[in-house]
Design a protein around this motif. Sequence first.
Motif, PDB file in Angstrom:
ATOM      1  N   VAL A  48       1.020  -1.113  -0.012  1.00 16.40           N
ATOM      2  CA  VAL A  48       0.117  -0.149   0.137  1.00 16.40           C
ATOM      3  C   VAL A  48       0.749   1.274   0.129  1.00 16.40           C
ATOM      4  CG1 VAL A  48      -1.737   1.359   1.244  1.00 16.40           C
ATOM      5  CG2 VAL A  48      -1.834  -1.375   1.251  1.00 16.40           C
ATOM      6  N   LYS A  49       0.484   1.938  -0.957  1.00 18.45           N
ATOM      7  CA  LYS A  49       1.524   3.315  -1.096  1.00 18.45           C
ATOM      8  C   LYS A  49       0.730   4.374  -0.637  1.00 18.45           C
ATOM      9  CE  LYS A  49       4.544   1.650  -4.981  1.00 18.45           C
ATOM     10  NZ  LYS A  49       5.227   2.049  -6.241  1.00 18.45           N
ATOM     11  N   ALA A  50       0.970   5.390   0.152  1.00 20.80           N
ATOM     12  CA  ALA A  50       0.286   6.459   0.533  1.00 20.80           C
ATOM     13  C   ALA A  50       0.103   7.391  -0.546  1.00 20.80           C
ATOM     14  CB  ALA A  50       1.044   7.240   1.630  1.00 20.80           C
ATOM     15  N   GLY A  51      -1.120   8.165  -0.679  1.00 23.16           N
ATOM     16  CA  GLY A  51      -1.473   9.286  -1.310  1.00 23.16           C
ATOM     17  C   GLY A  51      -0.997  10.385  -1.099  1.00 23.16           C
ATOM     18  N   ASP A  52      -1.368  11.311  -2.204  1.00 25.42           N
ATOM     19  CA  ASP A  52      -0.777  12.684  -1.885  1.00 25.42           C
ATOM     20  C   ASP A  52      -1.418  13.201  -0.705  1.00 25.42           C
ATOM     21  OD1 ASP A  52      -3.478  14.108  -2.600  1.00 25.42           O
ATOM     22  OD2 ASP A  52      -3.009  13.281  -4.373  1.00 25.42           O
ATOM     23  N   VAL A  53      -0.723  14.186  -0.217  1.00 23.06           N
ATOM     24  CA  VAL A  53      -0.599  14.797   1.183  1.00 23.06           C
ATOM     25  C   VAL A  53      -2.166  15.343   1.437  1.00 23.06           C
ATOM     26  CG1 VAL A  53       0.062  16.508   2.992  1.00 23.06           C
ATOM     27  CG2 VAL A  53       1.654  15.318   1.656  1.00 23.06           C
ATOM     28  N   ALA A  54      -2.789  15.843   0.337  1.00 24.79           N
ATOM     29  CA  ALA A  54      -4.102  16.669   0.499  1.00 24.79           C
ATOM     30  C   ALA A  54      -5.109  15.608   0.615  1.00 24.79           C
ATOM     31  CB  ALA A  54      -4.350  17.459  -0.921  1.00 24.79           C
ATOM     32  N   SER A  55      -4.632  14.195  -0.069  1.00 20.07           N
ATOM     33  CA  SER A  55      -5.843  13.342  -0.051  1.00 20.07           C
ATOM     34  C   SER A  55      -6.224  12.735   1.398  1.00 20.07           C
ATOM     35  CB  SER A  55      -5.461  12.103  -0.758  1.00 20.07           C
ATOM     36  OG  SER A  55      -4.451  11.402  -0.227  1.00 20.07           O
ATOM     37  N   TYR A  56      -5.347  13.011   2.261  1.00 17.87           N
ATOM     38  CA  TYR A  56      -5.529  12.451   3.845  1.00 17.87           C
ATOM     39  C   TYR A  56      -5.154  13.319   4.913  1.00 17.87           C
ATOM     40  CZ  TYR A  56      -0.425  11.989   3.659  1.00 17.87           C
ATOM     41  OH  TYR A  56       0.782  11.848   3.552  1.00 17.87           O
ATOM     42  N   THR A  57      -5.019  14.853   4.547  1.00 20.14           N
ATOM     43  CA  THR A  57      -4.633  15.901   5.248  1.00 20.14           C
ATOM     44  C   THR A  57      -5.956  16.147   6.218  1.00 20.14           C
ATOM     45  OG1 THR A  57      -3.097  16.914   4.285  1.00 20.14           O
ATOM     46  CG2 THR A  57      -4.285  18.374   5.592  1.00 20.14           C
ATOM     47  N   VAL A  58      -5.515  16.324   7.550  1.00 19.36           N
ATOM     48  CA  VAL A  58      -6.707  16.719   8.678  1.00 19.36           C
ATOM     49  C   VAL A  58      -6.585  18.151   8.570  1.00 19.36           C
ATOM     50  CG1 VAL A  58      -7.365  16.553  11.061  1.00 19.36           C
ATOM     51  CG2 VAL A  58      -6.247  14.520   9.843  1.00 19.36           C
ATOM     52  N   GLY A  59      -7.527  18.707   7.900  1.00 15.23           N
ATOM     53  CA  GLY A  59      -7.481  20.134   7.685  1.00 15.23           C
ATOM     54  C   GLY A  59      -8.035  20.836   8.783  1.00 15.23           C
ATOM     55  N   VAL A  60      -8.172  22.493   8.763  1.00 16.46           N
ATOM     56  CA  VAL A  60      -8.384  23.028   9.904  1.00 16.46           C
ATOM     57  C   VAL A  60      -9.812  23.253  10.316  1.00 16.46           C
ATOM     58  CG1 VAL A  60      -8.936  25.089   8.306  1.00 16.46           C
ATOM     59  CG2 VAL A  60      -8.211  25.760  10.677  1.00 16.46           C
ATOM     60  N   LEU A  61     -10.677  22.580   9.176  1.00 17.60           N
ATOM     61  CA  LEU A  61     -12.030  22.641   9.391  1.00 17.60           C
ATOM     62  C   LEU A  61     -12.488  21.172  10.150  1.00 17.60           C
ATOM     63  CD1 LEU A  61     -13.734  24.183   6.565  1.00 17.60           C
ATOM     64  CD2 LEU A  61     -13.057  25.274   8.709  1.00 17.60           C
ATOM     65  N   ALA A  62     -11.508  20.261  10.594  1.00 15.86           N
ATOM     66  CA  ALA A  62     -11.925  18.754  10.996  1.00 15.86           C
ATOM     67  C   ALA A  62     -12.590  18.643  11.968  1.00 15.86           C
ATOM     68  CB  ALA A  62     -10.549  18.093  10.913  1.00 15.86           C
ATOM     69  N   ASP A  63     -12.230  19.699  13.156  1.00 10.90           N
ATOM     70  CA  ASP A  63     -12.939  19.650  14.332  1.00 10.90           C
ATOM     71  C   ASP A  63     -14.386  20.502  14.208  1.00 10.90           C
ATOM     72  OD1 ASP A  63     -11.840  21.919  14.350  1.00 10.90           O
ATOM     73  OD2 ASP A  63     -10.844  21.889  16.172  1.00 10.90           O
ATOM     74  N   GLN A  64     -14.844  20.822  13.062  1.00 13.65           N
ATOM     75  CA  GLN A  64     -15.952  21.531  12.874  1.00 13.65           C
ATOM     76  C   GLN A  64     -17.184  20.990  12.343  1.00 13.65           C
ATOM     77  OE1 GLN A  64     -15.328  25.713  11.640  1.00 13.65           O
ATOM     78  NE2 GLN A  64     -13.084  25.536  12.058  1.00 13.65           N
ATOM     79  N   GLY A  65     -16.790  19.572  12.101  1.00 12.61           N
ATOM     80  CA  GLY A  65     -17.842  18.830  11.531  1.00 12.61           C
ATOM     81  C   GLY A  65     -17.607  18.417  10.127  1.00 12.61           C
ATOM     82  N   PHE A  66     -16.456  18.938   9.353  1.00  3.40           N
ATOM     83  CA  PHE A  66     -16.262  18.608   8.177  1.00  3.40           C
ATOM     84  C   PHE A  66     -15.425  17.254   8.032  1.00  3.40           C
ATOM     85  CE2 PHE A  66     -17.392  23.037   8.103  1.00  3.40           C
ATOM     86  CZ  PHE A  66     -17.975  23.183   6.678  1.00  3.40           C
ATOM     87  N   GLY A  67     -15.555  16.386   6.823  1.00  2.00           N
ATOM     88  CA  GLY A  67     -14.904  15.217   6.523  1.00  2.00           C
ATOM     89  C   GLY A  67     -13.554  15.480   6.374  1.00  2.00           C
ATOM     90  N   ILE A  68     -12.641  14.532   6.621  1.00  2.00           N
ATOM     91  CA  ILE A  68     -11.478  14.133   6.438  1.00  2.00           C
ATOM     92  C   ILE A  68     -10.932  13.408   5.196  1.00  2.00           C
ATOM     93  CG2 ILE A  68      -8.983  13.883   7.417  1.00  2.00           C
ATOM     94  CD1 ILE A  68     -10.357  14.436  10.096  1.00  2.00           C
ATOM     95  N   GLY A  69      -9.975  14.238   4.212  1.00  2.90           N
ATOM     96  CA  GLY A  69      -9.600  13.239   3.398  1.00  2.90           C
ATOM     97  C   GLY A  69     -10.531  13.142   1.951  1.00  2.90           C
ATOM     98  N   SER A  70      -9.920  12.943   0.792  1.00  8.08           N
ATOM     99  CA  SER A  70     -10.774  13.172  -0.358  1.00  8.08           C
ATOM    100  C   SER A  70     -11.973  12.701  -0.425  1.00  8.08           C
ATOM    101  CB  SER A  70      -9.783  12.726  -1.479  1.00  8.08           C
ATOM    102  OG  SER A  70      -9.162  11.461  -1.248  1.00  8.08           O
ATOM    103  N   ASN A  71     -12.964  13.129  -0.558  1.00  4.51           N
ATOM    104  CA  ASN A  71     -14.197  12.711  -0.239  1.00  4.51           C
ATOM    105  C   ASN A  71     -14.570  11.693  -1.314  1.00  4.51           C
ATOM    106  OD1 ASN A  71     -17.511  13.009  -0.737  1.00  4.51           O
ATOM    107  ND2 ASN A  71     -17.089  13.619   1.529  1.00  4.51           N
ATOM    108  N   GLY A  72     -15.130  10.463  -0.905  1.00  3.13           N
ATOM    109  CA  GLY A  72     -15.613   9.290  -1.911  1.00  3.13           C
ATOM    110  C   GLY A  72     -14.588   8.246  -1.762  1.00  3.13           C
ATOM    111  N   PHE A  73     -13.166   8.715  -1.505  1.00  2.60           N
ATOM    112  CA  PHE A  73     -12.267   7.780  -1.445  1.00  2.60           C
ATOM    113  C   PHE A  73     -10.970   8.491  -0.895  1.00  2.60           C
ATOM    114  CE2 PHE A  73      -8.879   4.814  -2.875  1.00  2.60           C
ATOM    115  CZ  PHE A  73      -9.233   3.362  -3.029  1.00  2.60           C
ATOM    116  N   PRO A  74     -11.066   8.552   0.569  1.00  5.62           N
ATOM    117  CA  PRO A  74     -10.004   9.016   1.179  1.00  5.62           C
ATOM    118  C   PRO A  74      -8.797   8.520   1.119  1.00  5.62           C
ATOM    119  CG  PRO A  74     -11.770   8.566   2.828  1.00  5.62           C
ATOM    120  CD  PRO A  74     -12.139   7.845   1.438  1.00  5.62           C
ATOM    121  N   GLY A  75      -7.660   9.446   0.920  1.00  9.29           N
ATOM    122  CA  GLY A  75      -6.142   8.921   0.608  1.00  9.29           C
ATOM    123  C   GLY A  75      -5.433   8.000   1.801  1.00  9.29           C
ATOM    124  N   PHE A  76      -4.772   6.988   1.312  1.00 13.42           N
ATOM    125  CA  PHE A  76      -4.089   6.247   2.139  1.00 13.42           C
ATOM    126  C   PHE A  76      -3.007   6.969   3.050  1.00 13.42           C
ATOM    127  CE2 PHE A  76      -4.831   3.134  -1.603  1.00 13.42           C
ATOM    128  CZ  PHE A  76      -5.892   2.926  -1.236  1.00 13.42           C
TER     129      PHE A  76
END
Length: 857
Positions: free
Chosen positions: A481-509
């Motif tokens: 398993v090779k990791a995806g690009d950083v943006a595909s799994y990044t925990v962004g600034v809105l993560a604790d405000q109810g927004f989903g993490i990772g590329s929506n539909g297929f989050p990155g490894f």
Amino acid sequence: MKIKKNALALQIGAALQGAVLLSFSGFALAAEEDDAAKEKENVEKIAVVGSRAAPRSVGESPVPIDIIGAEEFANQGNPDMLNMLSTLVPSFNINTQAISDAATLIRPANLRGLGPDQTLVLVNGKRRHRASVIAFAGGGISDGAQGPDISVIPSVAIKQVEVLRDGAAAQYGSDAIAGVLNFQLKNDNEGGMLEAKWGQYYEGDGASETLAGNIGLPLTDSGSANFSFEYKNADPTDRSVQRSDAAALIAAGNTAVANPAQVWGSPEIKDDYKLFANLELDLKNGKEAYAFGNHASREVEGGFYYRNPNLRSGVYAGPKVTVGGVDYNTVRVGDMTPDDGNSCGPLRLDANGIPIASDLAAVTADPNCWSFVELFPGGFTPKFGGTVTDSAIAAGVKGELVDTVFFDASASYGRNEAEFKINNTVNASMGANSPTSFTPGTYVQSELGLNFDLFREFEVGLYDAVVLAGGVEWREDTFEVKAGDVASYTVGVLADQGFGIGSNGFPGFKPETAGIFSRHNLSFYTDLSNWVTESLMLNAALRYEDYSDFGDTTNWKMSGLYKLTDSISIRGATGTGFRAPTIGQSKVVNVSTLFGPNGLIDQATLPPDNPIAVQKGGKALTPEESKNISFGFVGEFGSTHVSLDMYRIDVEDRLSQTSGLELTTADIDALLALGIADATSYSSVTFFTNDFDTETTGADLVISQDLDLGSGASKLSFLMNWNKTDVTVDPTTTNIDDVKIRTLEENLPKTRGSITFNHAQDNWRALARLNYFGSFWEVDDTYDATQGMSESSAFLVDLELAYMLSSNIELIVGAQNAFDKYPGLNPYGDSVGAKYPVTSPYGFNGGYYYFRGVYTF
């Protein structure tokens, strides 16, 4: 090199890779004999390669084997190997994977109603490596399967395909529960062909262009080098209806909603190229060297589910608010600078689900506030796919080791890589900083194998010589398993405000889930075959395997054939088998967006030893264990061949994904404590488990008849399969629900059949085929096993007409599903956007017409 007794060699060939190659090396020579009696004898015993007059099943095999010649693959319009096999083998089922996660890239197929990885695939008698893709959403029966990618084999490279319709794990090892597919490559040392093909569906979409060729060249003066290529592009299809929620938004005035918002159809395939090579060289002194291999690549892009701009959790759907005593639904608004002390107001929706203009203007004007209606005001539908690359090479030496002792020593390596892509989507936790295209990661499956096989004939005073075969095999399987690009799994600034993490539909490894996982196994096997009397032949096989991850297993098989008369024989077999869980199934982590009882959900697949999986009942995987029994008869009555074989396959501790298990708040808290920051995005989890048993019973009927119509040459073939699977579960321990059970039992038609008529006269030839598909059941959008869609049986017609313009140029026109048969309308189509049942065994694209031109030299 010649083998004394072709019939016996065939039996060993059905048991051992090395003997397959040795026995078949003499078959092509037999086909060229002028003596009619000798040709008839060879037809009866070894199904002469490429002979149109040969029966499709080997007449003196104790288990049923279908022989499908190259011309039967050539006389089809659809260029995909899986679709071709589905037409020619009634118990082989394949359906369109429209919105199927990773299964869109490599479609799973089913033989005798069992999983794709319960059928062993060989090329030139050598085990084919499995694909890297695990079918997390494979239509129920194939969920979680990791089988070989048969579609990388071009039809122009095939001399014949043998379909062994019986369990063969005692001969070949893991996976051979439902049967074996053996693809024999062309080995001509001269001549060749070029083919151009174009076709499209009656609807005017799904056009495909294919260019293919094969050439045989001499390899010195005592060998052959045969090369094949195929290049194809295929446009997508669309068999959608507008979703009711999208239609309501358009009616309410949301002009940004696409029509259709979500596409159900075949994916687009771009730059699909396949290369195959097959080399043979006579080393003299009774020995021969061989090597064969392939390289293939294709890019696939399909659809995903529509993200409603009001309802999609983790992206759009916000909390209810009360303003001025009025309750409002909202779209979630994120604060991109949560530490500055300023807050963002709500973005209310009016009664029709349209953002209130004043709220939207306030959010848009404030650079610190963000809502995804600013980027995708009409919602969005991700486009998912990727690039699949497949390579393999096998090489060896075979021949006479010492007097009367024959050997086959070989090494093989195969590698399959799937690099995933997802576009038109977001990492919601990144808010305004989210890209819309991601590379969420890569799966790689590689397999290394070493084989050494021996066999010898012994005279022991019986009617004929005893043939003893045996060998040793070492294999190493690796899943990466090779990791995806950083943006595909990044925990962004809105993560604790109810927004989903990772590329929506297929989050990155994520890097912590990436890795290389390997195991190896060593096996010893033996096979004994003998004509005890002039009428009775018996076979016995025994195999021992030791795996580095779960231990050892021993399997056996007994089979026999008895000639009641010169024309009629009875045959039967019984034995045990197994399928080892793959490394990928034991170690993979994945998140898929699926349709569940309450709409779309993000479902995480975890290793069975993950703490949450263990909490839900997960434990170390063990092999599936099977018991096979078959009995039938075969008759040769002049130019008429008839065989009827009945079978039963019991599989214990069958391996599959659990049904989706809902995550409680305590489960999510436990995941967060383990450092899995995106746990709040999961609605449910699943994992692989040995959780239920199945009993599959069925029968295969094969009839072929040469016809005398006064002029020309004609042949009629009738094939029929009846297959039924019953699931047994322990309700106190099982993690599969009623929907999965009914899908396993009823999603594939119990009855499949076809009647094919071929006629050739002067420069013309014609083909007509009537295909029958029995009824099937498909779960509906309520996810209720007591409802769903029950689709009735159907007849489809294929037609083809060809004309030899000259001695080496042939022009062909044809149609598959010529009368444009569709399954019944999906009664729940407006809810999910699908016009027809999506798991239909004959697809939902309708009629397909094509033109071909073939130049031979």
